[in-house]
Design a protein around this motif. Sequence first.
Motif, mmCIF file in Angstrom:
data_model
loop_
_atom_site.group_PDB
_atom_site.id
_atom_site.type_symbol
_atom_site.label_atom_id
_atom_site.label_comp_id
_atom_site.label_asym_id
_atom_site.label_seq_id
_atom_site.Cartn_x
_atom_site.Cartn_y
_atom_site.Cartn_z
ATOM 1 N N ILE A 12 0.713 -1.382 0.112
ATOM 2 C CA ILE A 12 0.210 -0.063 -0.147
ATOM 3 C C ILE A 12 0.998 1.185 0.139
ATOM 4 N N CYS A 13 0.647 2.090 -0.991
ATOM 5 C CA CYS A 13 1.454 3.349 -0.814
ATOM 6 C C CYS A 13 0.640 4.348 -1.110
ATOM 7 N N LYS A 14 1.221 5.678 -0.862
ATOM 8 C CA LYS A 14 0.560 6.962 -1.164
ATOM 9 C C LYS A 14 0.652 7.595 -2.272
ATOM 10 N N SER A 15 -0.396 8.353 -2.988
ATOM 11 C CA SER A 15 -0.213 8.861 -4.333
ATOM 12 C C SER A 15 0.813 9.449 -4.504
ATOM 13 N N GLY A 16 1.636 9.474 -5.544
ATOM 14 C CA GLY A 16 3.079 10.372 -5.632
ATOM 15 C C GLY A 16 4.060 9.511 -5.428
ATOM 16 N N THR A 17 4.105 8.643 -4.690
ATOM 17 C CA THR A 17 5.248 7.763 -4.200
ATOM 18 C C THR A 17 5.609 6.546 -5.304
ATOM 19 N N SER A 18 6.884 5.984 -5.194
ATOM 20 C CA SER A 18 7.096 5.152 -6.126
ATOM 21 C C SER A 18 7.354 3.696 -5.521
ATOM 22 N N VAL A 19 6.847 2.678 -6.169
ATOM 23 C CA VAL A 19 7.050 1.362 -5.666
ATOM 24 C C VAL A 19 7.710 0.396 -6.658
ATOM 25 N N LYS A 20 8.609 -0.350 -6.090
ATOM 26 C CA LYS A 20 9.495 -1.409 -6.593
ATOM 27 C C LYS A 20 8.960 -2.817 -6.312
ATOM 28 N N ILE A 21 8.828 -3.475 -7.285
ATOM 29 C CA ILE A 21 8.319 -5.087 -7.095
ATOM 30 C C ILE A 21 9.478 -5.864 -7.908
ATOM 31 N N GLU A 22 9.833 -6.742 -7.063
ATOM 32 C CA GLU A 22 11.080 -7.596 -7.618
ATOM 33 C C GLU A 22 10.590 -9.057 -8.013
ATOM 34 N N CYS A 23 11.256 -9.532 -9.229
ATOM 35 C CA CYS A 23 10.769 -10.830 -9.539
ATOM 36 C C CYS A 23 12.137 -11.683 -9.748
ATOM 37 N N ARG A 24 11.982 -12.785 -9.151
ATOM 38 C CA ARG A 24 13.161 -13.807 -9.159
ATOM 39 C C ARG A 24 12.873 -15.112 -9.645
ATOM 40 N N SER A 25 13.488 -15.867 -10.640
ATOM 41 C CA SER A 25 13.440 -17.056 -11.033
ATOM 42 C C SER A 25 14.366 -17.908 -10.079
ATOM 43 N N LEU A 26 13.898 -18.685 -9.394
ATOM 44 C CA LEU A 26 14.538 -19.187 -8.192
ATOM 45 C C LEU A 26 15.483 -20.491 -8.304
ATOM 46 N N ASP A 27 15.110 -21.128 -9.505
ATOM 47 C CA ASP A 27 15.762 -22.438 -9.851
ATOM 48 C C ASP A 27 16.165 -22.482 -11.162
ATOM 49 N N ASN A 70 13.564 -3.251 -15.061
ATOM 50 C CA ASN A 70 14.993 -3.594 -15.024
ATOM 51 C C ASN A 70 15.289 -4.972 -15.078
ATOM 52 N N HIS A 71 16.129 -5.663 -16.043
ATOM 53 C CA HIS A 71 16.461 -6.870 -15.748
ATOM 54 C C HIS A 71 17.999 -6.886 -16.073
ATOM 55 N N ALA A 72 18.362 -7.057 -14.692
ATOM 56 C CA ALA A 72 19.814 -6.719 -14.259
ATOM 57 C C ALA A 72 20.549 -8.052 -14.528
ATOM 58 N N SER A 73 19.813 -9.280 -14.188
ATOM 59 C CA SER A 73 20.661 -10.524 -14.344
ATOM 60 C C SER A 73 19.621 -11.596 -15.071
ATOM 61 N N LEU A 74 20.314 -12.903 -15.146
ATOM 62 C CA LEU A 74 19.239 -13.909 -15.732
ATOM 63 C C LEU A 74 18.303 -14.403 -14.600
ATOM 64 N N THR A 75 17.893 -13.963 -13.431
ATOM 65 C CA THR A 75 17.255 -14.264 -12.301
ATOM 66 C C THR A 75 16.508 -13.275 -11.683
#
Lengths: 113, 112
Positions: A12-27, A70-75
């Motif tokens: 939950i964030c306030k209007s005007g702020t930024s939010v980062k979501i991470e996605c990882r492939s674990l195996d 941003n896709h910084a690495s293969l995972t």
Amino acid sequence: GAVVSQHPSWVICKSGTSVKIECRSLDFQATTMFWYRQFPKQSLMLMATSNEGSKATYEQGVEKDKFLINHASLTLSTLTVTSAHPEDSSFYICSARKSYEQYFGPGTRLTVT
Amino acid sequence: QQQVKQSPQSLIVQKGGIPIINCAYENTAFDYFPWYQQFPGKGPALLIAIRPDVSEKKEGRFTISFNKSAKQFSLHIMDSQPGDSATYFCAAVSQGNTPLVFGKGTRLSVIA
């Protein structure tokens, strides 16, 4: 199968702020990751395709300056929702491709107040 | 233009019944057809997938039937259970890094 994780699971964030979501492939290593948005009782809407080490390809109508990928690495791929507004509230799901198979993360519920 | 058409939109069956979900595609370049199961508030889970060189594939209680000439494929769930109640999406993809093309989904309810 293969495991894809997402963090956070909800935010939950306030209007005007930024939010980062991470996605990882674990195996497994994923040269291609995808970001989707899903509205209630609807199918998945592709936002962008992300290849490791290169710029993401955004679908028509998706603002690349608002949804930074941003896709910084293969995972690891990240989605940053900048200057979030209530209309950005949604369920965001990432996906990683392993050969032909595409595996999805558990999703992130974003609520902008 | 919707490249993968899925039907029905919703389906109610009794426990033990065999729900059937159908999909049709247009792009003959598609060569991989997965099905996903999604529970509320969760991401889609890969259920079963088929390539066009076979006409049927079974995994447990789930079966895909594929008709290449008709450009149609379907999911059958044998001995359905209340725990199978979910939204099911068919999809299609061609070679390369192209994204999946999804159907609009079918909401399945299995009632006891």
